[in-house]
Design an enzyme around this catalytic site. Sequence first.
Site, PDB file in Angstrom:
ATOM      1  N   GLY A   1      39.761  25.803  37.126  1.00 35.99           N
ATOM      2  CA  GLY A   1      38.500  26.980  37.269  1.00 35.99           C
ATOM      3  C   GLY A   1      37.815  26.951  36.209  1.00 35.99           C
ATOM      4  O   GLY A   1      37.508  27.982  35.691  1.00 35.99           O
TER       5      GLY A   1
ATOM      6  N   ASP B   1      40.278  19.646  43.538  1.00 35.26           N
ATOM      7  CA  ASP B   1      40.071  20.722  44.310  1.00 35.26           C
ATOM      8  C   ASP B   1      41.557  21.164  44.593  1.00 35.26           C
ATOM      9  O   ASP B   1      42.394  20.568  44.634  1.00 35.26           O
ATOM     10  CB  ASP B   1      39.600  20.316  45.680  1.00 35.26           C
ATOM     11  N   LEU B   2      41.692  22.555  44.586  1.00 28.10           N
ATOM     12  CA  LEU B   2      42.903  23.035  44.724  1.00 28.10           C
ATOM     13  C   LEU B   2      43.804  23.066  45.841  1.00 28.10           C
ATOM     14  O   LEU B   2      44.982  23.027  46.201  1.00 28.10           O
ATOM     15  CB  LEU B   2      42.911  24.595  44.396  1.00 28.10           C
TER      16      LEU B   2
ATOM     17  N   THR C   1      47.645  39.168  38.887  1.00 31.40           N
ATOM     18  CA  THR C   1      46.455  40.311  39.009  1.00 31.40           C
ATOM     19  C   THR C   1      47.074  41.683  39.145  1.00 31.40           C
ATOM     20  O   THR C   1      47.850  41.846  39.998  1.00 31.40           O
ATOM     21  CB  THR C   1      45.454  39.893  39.906  1.00 31.40           C
TER      22      THR C   1
ATOM     23  N   GLU D   1      45.718  43.524  41.083  1.00 33.51           N
ATOM     24  CA  GLU D   1      45.539  43.639  42.731  1.00 33.51           C
ATOM     25  C   GLU D   1      46.977  43.721  43.358  1.00 33.51           C
ATOM     26  O   GLU D   1      47.102  44.121  44.424  1.00 33.51           O
ATOM     27  CB  GLU D   1      44.759  42.622  43.405  1.00 33.51           C
TER      28      GLU D   1
ATOM     29  N   TYR E   1      44.153  38.501  49.368  1.00 38.15           N
ATOM     30  CA  TYR E   1      44.168  37.996  47.995  1.00 38.15           C
ATOM     31  C   TYR E   1      45.387  38.236  47.095  1.00 38.15           C
ATOM     32  O   TYR E   1      45.818  37.525  46.496  1.00 38.15           O
ATOM     33  CB  TYR E   1      42.890  38.408  47.219  1.00 38.15           C
TER      34      TYR E   1
ATOM     35  N   LYS F   1      48.304  35.992  45.694  1.00 36.03           N
ATOM     36  CA  LYS F   1      48.751  35.992  44.044  1.00 36.03           C
ATOM     37  C   LYS F   1      49.972  36.428  43.922  1.00 36.03           C
ATOM     38  O   LYS F   1      50.457  35.874  42.963  1.00 36.03           O
ATOM     39  CB  LYS F   1      47.713  36.912  43.298  1.00 36.03           C
TER      40      LYS F   1
ATOM     41  N   HIS G   1      38.675  42.567  34.104  1.00 42.33           N
ATOM     42  CA  HIS G   1      37.958  42.159  32.981  1.00 42.33           C
ATOM     43  C   HIS G   1      36.703  41.396  33.234  1.00 42.33           C
ATOM     44  O   HIS G   1      36.458  40.543  34.043  1.00 42.33           O
ATOM     45  CB  HIS G   1      38.922  41.315  32.082  1.00 42.33           C
TER      46      HIS G   1
HETATM   47  P1  NAP Z   1      35.990  33.338  38.858  1.00 40.34           P
HETATM   48  O1  NAP Z   1      34.984  33.471  37.928  1.00 40.34           O
HETATM   49  O2  NAP Z   1      35.953  33.546  40.144  1.00 40.34           O
HETATM   50  O3  NAP Z   1      36.427  31.775  38.656  1.00 40.34           O
HETATM   51  C1  NAP Z   1      37.350  31.158  39.617  1.00 40.34           C
HETATM   52  C2  NAP Z   1      37.269  29.724  39.415  1.00 40.34           C
HETATM   53  O4  NAP Z   1      38.035  29.153  40.729  1.00 40.34           O
HETATM   54  C3  NAP Z   1      35.791  29.031  39.384  1.00 40.34           C
HETATM   55  O5  NAP Z   1      35.900  27.916  38.602  1.00 40.34           O
HETATM   56  C4  NAP Z   1      36.037  28.410  40.739  1.00 40.34           C
HETATM   57  O6  NAP Z   1      35.182  27.165  40.849  1.00 40.34           O
HETATM   58  C5  NAP Z   1      37.549  27.919  41.030  1.00 40.34           C
HETATM   59  N1  NAP Z   1      37.784  27.530  42.327  1.00 40.34           N
HETATM   60  C6  NAP Z   1      37.683  28.380  43.376  1.00 40.34           C
HETATM   61  N2  NAP Z   1      38.213  27.667  44.536  1.00 40.34           N
HETATM   62  C7  NAP Z   1      38.554  26.568  43.939  1.00 40.34           C
HETATM   63  C8  NAP Z   1      39.160  25.464  44.794  1.00 40.34           C
HETATM   64  N3  NAP Z   1      39.352  25.325  45.870  1.00 40.34           N
HETATM   65  N4  NAP Z   1      39.619  24.093  44.232  1.00 40.34           N
HETATM   66  C9  NAP Z   1      39.164  24.260  42.637  1.00 40.34           C
HETATM   67  N5  NAP Z   1      38.667  25.282  42.079  1.00 40.34           N
HETATM   68  C10 NAP Z   1      38.467  26.490  42.795  1.00 40.34           C
HETATM   69  O7  NAP Z   1      37.376  34.127  38.451  1.00 40.34           O
HETATM   70  P2  NAP Z   1      37.754  34.825  37.081  1.00 40.34           P
HETATM   71  O8  NAP Z   1      37.314  36.049  36.900  1.00 40.34           O
HETATM   72  O9  NAP Z   1      37.215  33.654  35.975  1.00 40.34           O
HETATM   73  O10 NAP Z   1      39.196  34.792  37.086  1.00 40.34           O
HETATM   74  C11 NAP Z   1      40.226  33.730  36.712  1.00 40.34           C
HETATM   75  C12 NAP Z   1      41.470  33.760  37.250  1.00 40.34           C
HETATM   76  O11 NAP Z   1      41.871  35.031  37.045  1.00 40.34           O
HETATM   77  C13 NAP Z   1      41.556  34.055  39.119  1.00 40.34           C
HETATM   78  O12 NAP Z   1      42.577  33.453  39.510  1.00 40.34           O
HETATM   79  C14 NAP Z   1      41.433  35.347  39.178  1.00 40.34           C
HETATM   80  O13 NAP Z   1      42.024  35.521  40.649  1.00 40.34           O
HETATM   81  C15 NAP Z   1      42.248  35.906  38.119  1.00 40.34           C
HETATM   82  N6  NAP Z   1      42.064  37.231  37.854  1.00 40.34           N
HETATM   83  C16 NAP Z   1      40.757  37.719  37.442  1.00 40.34           C
HETATM   84  C17 NAP Z   1      40.949  39.077  36.867  1.00 40.34           C
HETATM   85  C18 NAP Z   1      39.339  39.444  36.572  1.00 40.34           C
HETATM   86  O14 NAP Z   1      39.290  40.829  36.407  1.00 40.34           O
HETATM   87  N7  NAP Z   1      38.473  38.587  36.262  1.00 40.34           N
HETATM   88  C19 NAP Z   1      41.824  39.713  37.115  1.00 40.34           C
HETATM   89  C20 NAP Z   1      43.078  39.389  37.309  1.00 40.34           C
HETATM   90  C21 NAP Z   1      43.341  38.084  37.823  1.00 40.34           C
HETATM   91  P3  NAP Z   1      33.556  27.533  41.652  1.00 40.34           P
HETATM   92  O15 NAP Z   1      32.853  27.733  40.249  1.00 40.34           O
HETATM   93  O16 NAP Z   1      33.238  26.174  41.808  1.00 40.34           O
HETATM   94  O17 NAP Z   1      33.398  28.536  42.527  1.00 40.34           O
HETATM   95  N1  GDD Z   2      32.253  44.024  44.790  1.00 41.10           N
HETATM   96  C1  GDD Z   2      31.836  45.168  45.034  1.00 41.10           C
HETATM   97  N2  GDD Z   2      30.440  45.390  45.555  1.00 41.10           N
HETATM   98  N3  GDD Z   2      32.621  46.024  44.748  1.00 41.10           N
HETATM   99  C2  GDD Z   2      32.208  47.328  45.149  1.00 41.10           C
HETATM  100  C3  GDD Z   2      31.009  47.716  45.571  1.00 41.10           C
HETATM  101  C4  GDD Z   2      30.024  46.561  45.561  1.00 41.10           C
HETATM  102  O1  GDD Z   2      28.938  46.881  46.178  1.00 41.10           O
HETATM  103  N4  GDD Z   2      31.002  49.019  45.670  1.00 41.10           N
HETATM  104  C5  GDD Z   2      32.126  49.575  45.399  1.00 41.10           C
HETATM  105  N5  GDD Z   2      32.943  48.680  45.050  1.00 41.10           N
HETATM  106  C6  GDD Z   2      34.352  48.607  44.590  1.00 41.10           C
HETATM  107  C7  GDD Z   2      35.335  47.945  45.549  1.00 41.10           C
HETATM  108  O2  GDD Z   2      35.586  48.209  46.692  1.00 41.10           O
HETATM  109  C8  GDD Z   2      36.670  47.962  44.539  1.00 41.10           C
HETATM  110  O3  GDD Z   2      37.381  48.973  44.551  1.00 41.10           O
HETATM  111  C9  GDD Z   2      35.980  48.121  43.040  1.00 41.10           C
HETATM  112  O4  GDD Z   2      34.550  48.242  43.467  1.00 41.10           O
HETATM  113  C10 GDD Z   2      35.888  46.850  42.201  1.00 41.10           C
HETATM  114  O5  GDD Z   2      35.605  45.644  43.061  1.00 41.10           O
HETATM  115  P1  GDD Z   2      35.197  44.425  42.264  1.00 41.10           P
HETATM  116  O6  GDD Z   2      34.388  44.137  41.196  1.00 41.10           O
HETATM  117  O7  GDD Z   2      34.701  43.253  43.447  1.00 41.10           O
HETATM  118  O8  GDD Z   2      36.685  43.759  41.819  1.00 41.10           O
HETATM  119  P2  GDD Z   2      38.332  43.951  42.345  1.00 41.10           P
HETATM  120  O9  GDD Z   2      38.857  44.974  41.480  1.00 41.10           O
HETATM  121  O10 GDD Z   2      38.237  43.992  43.947  1.00 41.10           O
HETATM  122  O11 GDD Z   2      38.800  42.389  42.089  1.00 41.10           O
HETATM  123  C11 GDD Z   2      38.682  41.816  40.725  1.00 41.10           C
HETATM  124  O12 GDD Z   2      39.739  42.449  40.036  1.00 41.10           O
HETATM  125  C12 GDD Z   2      41.058  42.148  40.218  1.00 41.10           C
HETATM  126  C13 GDD Z   2      42.140  42.519  39.271  1.00 41.10           C
HETATM  127  O13 GDD Z   2      42.258  43.757  39.710  1.00 41.10           O
HETATM  128  C14 GDD Z   2      38.502  40.535  40.988  1.00 41.10           C
HETATM  129  O14 GDD Z   2      38.265  39.927  39.513  1.00 41.10           O
HETATM  130  C15 GDD Z   2      40.011  40.064  41.226  1.00 41.10           C
HETATM  131  O15 GDD Z   2      39.959  38.646  41.304  1.00 41.10           O
HETATM  132  C16 GDD Z   2      41.003  40.363  40.145  1.00 41.10           C
HETATM  133  O16 GDD Z   2      42.303  39.832  40.663  1.00 41.10           O
END
Ligand code: NAP
Ligand code: GDD
Length: 360
Positions: free
Chosen positions: A8, A58-59, A125, A127, A149, A153, A179
């Site tokens: 990723g 690909d995963l 996560t 979540e 999701y 996870k 983050h």
């Molecule tokens: P992201 O920006 O959505 O990046 C996800 C990556 O996974 C991208 O490179 C995507 O590729 C790749 N991917 C998706 N489906 C795939 C597949 N079938 N095969 C291979 N690669 C694939 O997510 P992120 O925010 O960097 O998060 C990184 C990791 O931390 C994720 O596992 C997420 O669930 C976890 N996480 C994130 C947060 C957060 O707040 N950001 C918090 C807790 C955990 P493409 O670019 O081609 O789509």
């Molecule tokens: N995306 C989105 N769009 N979210 C909205 C909106 C909107 O228009 N309006 C309100 N929200 C609320 C969602 O319902 C959720 O409660 C909150 O905003 C955050 O949504 P996201 O930014 O989509 O993030 P997330 O918390 O669902 O998930 C992210 O954080 C997780 C860690 O807690 C992702 O990065 C996940 O991959 C990650 O695991």
Amino acid sequence: MKRALITGVTGQDGAYLSKLLLDKGYDVYGTFRRSSTPNFWRLQSLGIFSRLHLIPSDLVDMGSLMEAVKVSRPDEIYNLAASSFVSTAFEQPVGNAEITGIAVTKLLETIRFLNPKIKFYQASTSEMYGNSSDSSLSETTPFHPASPYAISKLYGHWMTDVYRKAYGIFACTGILFNHESPLRGLEFVSRKITNGVAKIKLGLEKKLVLGNLNAQRDWGLASEYMEGIYKIMHYKYPETFVLSTNESHSVKEFAQLAFESVDLDWKKYVKIDKRFMRPLEVNYLRGNNSKAVKKLKWKPKIKFEKLVDIMLKEDLTRWENFLQGRSFPWDAPLYPDENKIITRNSLENKTSTKLSRKTK
Ligand code: NAP
Ligand code: GDD
């Protein structure tokens, strides 16, 4: 020279972690999935695109994962790839289980077969906690996943634990709370708000349509969390750590602060549409990072207000540069109007059906 394989690498965290490891002198290999249009803007914007080795994988395809490990011969694997947008997981629950869940076992099996000395990090996560009754969530809080999701996870999280205990693999997990950064995907609420506010401020947009404003999240800065991941991987034992700021703020607070920062009244611009609400919501997340603070000496410096400021300033600068005809690696100009995207949720919602008829 140490070798790392990051799955990723095109995502937000993949880009920041690649930079961190390259700066530490690692030879970095990143997997990406083939798409009809290249998707390397984050790596380009951090100026590291030419310093990485890229491996198509690909995963869903175990052979391609095995190939990636064989080619890169890594000391460490960071499994960051996932289908990470919670709303999409409700629309594609089976695919999400395959990509976000089962793929973890494919990687662990690959390590077991090819080289059990490879260290493994799994991106777990907050979540996974779902709607917990605890107000501060730590490594010992029970999980109550509330989305496809989160269930995928949690499967990957426990499987990592099993491979650690059953086979002695150095397999560790980080339970990361939300983050964000200027490299965050535009569908996530933080970046949706900062990009939307920047456009409204510059007269390019008239409103910002959101879902549940009352949801609360513990938001930190992605680059700091990548330092935490590195510390988890290099702790003396493979363990689970929570990374969070220990503060929780609502979506409404995020929007209000962003609009106020550019002297606009959020109430005039923010509209609510049920299509952006989820079939099941996680209402509140706030972490307890005391284990990471104590054992890893990791503590985030950037809190909510500063995070909003960093993201908003970057989106304003980007749109200003765009209007002046400058070109740079960026995602927003090609991102479609979300109201034009027909999802299961939007079809089931009367308000949004009317809205999409109007926009035709
Ligand atoms: P992201 O920006 O959505 O990046 C996800 C990556 O996974 C991208 O490179 C995507 O590729 C790749 N991917 C998706 N489906 C795939 C597949 N079938 N095969 C291979 N690669 C694939 O997510 P992120 O925010 O960097 O998060 C990184 C990791 O931390 C994720 O596992 C997420 O669930 C976890 N996480 C994130 C947060 C957060 O707040 N950001 C918090 C807790 C955990 P493409 O670019 O081609 O789509
Ligand atoms: N995306 C989105 N769009 N979210 C909205 C909106 C909107 O228009 N309006 C309100 N929200 C609320 C969602 O319902 C959720 O409660 C909150 O905003 C955050 O949504 P996201 O930014 O989509 O993030 P997330 O918390 O669902 O998930 C992210 O954080 C997780 C860690 O807690 C992702 O990065 C996940 O991959 C990650 O695991």
